[in-house]
Design an enzyme around this catalytic site. Structure first.
Site, mmCIF file in Angstrom:
data_model
loop_
_atom_site.group_PDB
_atom_site.id
_atom_site.type_symbol
_atom_site.label_atom_id
_atom_site.label_comp_id
_atom_site.label_asym_id
_atom_site.label_seq_id
_atom_site.Cartn_x
_atom_site.Cartn_y
_atom_site.Cartn_z
ATOM 1 C CG HIS A 1 -0.185 0.255 2.560
ATOM 2 N ND1 HIS A 1 0.178 1.189 3.198
ATOM 3 C CD2 HIS A 1 0.168 -1.018 3.372
ATOM 4 C CE1 HIS A 1 0.949 0.990 3.980
ATOM 5 N NE2 HIS A 1 0.684 -0.595 4.348
ATOM 6 C CD GLU B 1 0.890 -5.316 8.846
ATOM 7 O OE1 GLU B 1 1.496 -6.458 8.397
ATOM 8 O OE2 GLU B 1 1.536 -3.832 8.288
#
Length: 235
Positions: free
Chosen positions: A9, A85
């Site tokens: 990201h 994550e």
């Protein structure tokens, strides 16, 4: 020979000083949005069978930019929590400077296969690698079955997850994964063949993408894109 395009990201206000983890509502900042736009522009010529993302906002926003920035936009971004994550438990949201003073920090850096993050929802790095690699294998099989052996797809994920997937592809023990880098909005490319994976790009933040396009019609049949390295390490 399924091709995986791993994208980290873009930047957020927390990227760098804070371990964001699964903190909700962490969005791309202005720099991150520009990074996502630029990456989408770079990848626009590459045919994509799917765009897959971690469920966290910063990944979804990056993935949505990639999916939309194409002549034939991808219908939707698929969400797979296995690309989320690492669950850092009680470390989530804490400054990295502060965490560097914790005894566990040295374990994470030098012996990450033994590290489990503290707290009720803390995850081990080994478990995070296992779920991410399993997700890659599942998506490889699905993409190849639905779109053929030359298909490519994007997965937008997080730095530690990408590093863990790359370590697996390189045949490295997880204890070596801190030697790998995955910068914000970077592109890492892995081609998966029947015999082994090939890491084509690592932590790439610029340049052309011609080598990621499918081979010309008939080249595979003529042996020009065999999917495995030639004897002697040929490209």
């Amino acid at each position: 020979m399924t091709t995986l395009l791993l994208v980290r990201h873009g930047l957020t206000a927390l990227t760098g000083p804070v371990l964001a983890g699964w903190t909700p509502r962490v969005h791309l900042d202005e720099r991150g949005r520009e990074q996502a736009r630029a990456l989408a522009e770079r990848l626009a010529p590459v045919p994509l069978a799917a765009v897959v993302s971690s469920p966290l906002e910063r990944c979804l926003e990056t993935a949505e930019a990639i999916a939309a920035g194409r002549a034939a936009p991808v219908d939707k971004v698929e969400v797979d929590e296995r690309f989320g994550e690492v669950r850092y438990g009680d470390w989530t949201g804490r400054p990295l400077k502060e965490l560097a003073e914790e005894p566990l920090w040295r374990v994470v850096q030098a012996h990450p296969s033994a590290a489990r993050f503290p707290g009720e929802d803390g995850e081990s790095l080994a478990d995070a690698q296992h779920r991410a690699v399993a997700a890659v294998r599942d998506w490889n099989a699905r993409i190849a079955a639905e779109h053929g052996p030359d298909a490519a797809y994007v997965v937008c994920s997080h730095g530690d997850v990408i590093k863990a997937v790359v370590a697996d592809a390189l045949g490295l023990h997880l204890d070596q994964f801190q030697r790998i880098q995955a910068a914000p909005a970077s592109l890492t490319v892995i081609r998966y063949t029947e015999l082994r994976p090939f890491v084509v790009r690592l932590n790439d933040t610029g340049g052309g993408v011609d080598d990621l396009l499918p081979p010309p019609e008939g080249e595979r049949e003529q042996g020009g894109a065999s999917g495995d390295a030639a004897v002697g390490g040929g490209a």
